[in-house]
Motif scaffolding. Sequence first.
Motif, mmCIF file in Angstrom:
data_model
loop_
_atom_site.group_PDB
_atom_site.id
_atom_site.type_symbol
_atom_site.label_atom_id
_atom_site.label_comp_id
_atom_site.label_asym_id
_atom_site.label_seq_id
_atom_site.Cartn_x
_atom_site.Cartn_y
_atom_site.Cartn_z
ATOM 1 N N TYR A 118 -6.468 6.235 -11.472
ATOM 2 C CA TYR A 118 -5.377 5.696 -11.562
ATOM 3 C C TYR A 118 -4.822 4.339 -12.918
ATOM 4 O O TYR A 118 -3.573 5.057 -14.273
ATOM 5 C CB TYR A 118 -4.471 5.046 -10.776
ATOM 6 N N SER A 119 -5.437 3.629 -13.029
ATOM 7 C CA SER A 119 -5.334 2.979 -14.548
ATOM 8 C C SER A 119 -5.084 3.458 -15.571
ATOM 9 O O SER A 119 -4.424 3.359 -16.482
ATOM 10 C CB SER A 119 -6.055 1.837 -13.700
ATOM 11 N N TYR B 84 0.846 -1.257 0.555
ATOM 12 C CA TYR B 84 0.041 0.301 -0.098
ATOM 13 C C TYR B 84 0.705 1.231 0.260
ATOM 14 O O TYR B 84 1.690 1.995 1.561
ATOM 15 C CB TYR B 84 -0.805 0.490 1.121
ATOM 16 N N GLN C 191 -8.546 9.298 -1.900
ATOM 17 C CA GLN C 191 -7.146 7.719 -2.239
ATOM 18 C C GLN C 191 -8.509 7.432 -2.694
ATOM 19 O O GLN C 191 -7.804 6.643 -4.029
ATOM 20 C CB GLN C 191 -7.216 6.559 -0.873
ATOM 21 N N HIS D 278 0.410 4.373 -0.981
ATOM 22 C CA HIS D 278 -0.338 5.451 0.193
ATOM 23 C C HIS D 278 0.191 5.545 1.910
ATOM 24 O O HIS D 278 0.132 6.517 2.343
ATOM 25 C CB HIS D 278 -1.366 5.792 0.375
ATOM 26 N N HIS E 28 -8.360 8.848 -6.139
ATOM 27 C CA HIS E 28 -7.316 8.737 -7.042
ATOM 28 C C HIS E 28 -6.512 6.709 -7.434
ATOM 29 O O HIS E 28 -6.803 6.857 -8.222
ATOM 30 C CB HIS E 28 -6.096 8.443 -6.210
ATOM 31 N N TRP E 29 -7.428 5.666 -7.465
ATOM 32 C CA TRP E 29 -7.451 4.601 -7.333
ATOM 33 C C TRP E 29 -8.330 4.129 -8.806
ATOM 34 O O TRP E 29 -7.640 3.779 -9.299
ATOM 35 C CB TRP E 29 -7.219 3.707 -6.574
#
Length: 135
Positions: free
Chosen positions: A105-106, A66, A98, A68, A101-102
């Motif tokens: 992100y991809s 993780y 968070q 983060h 972001h995830w």
Amino acid sequence: IAGVAKSEVQARHRFQAELEFVQCLANPYYLNFLAQRGFLKERPFINYLKYLLYWKEPEYSKFLKYPHCLHMLELLQYEHFRKEQVNAQCAKFIDEQQLLHWQHYSRKRTRLQQALAEQQQAQQPPQPHGNAAAK
């Protein structure tokens, strides 16, 4: 020899405990829990958080699941951030950020990789056709 083996086992246990703890710092609700119980105000605990910065080194960070947690560990070095963790709304906000972001992100990473591939392809000179090379 028994003493050496015992110290190696102790070192392995310490490594595992610190790895688990550092990764828990990625959870904003855990930070809220620590703050509400006063840990983030205690000087020995603050010193421990400073000590844990060694996890940012590549030889240690490669074990983290993780990432983060490293950002949170960095933020926990600041008194203002530690004080804000008492507020449950702060934990909720960090959790939402968070998640966002995830989620993105991809997609961002795929777009960046495609752009890089296109840029590299544009920089390569065209390959001669097989028949042209035979002449």
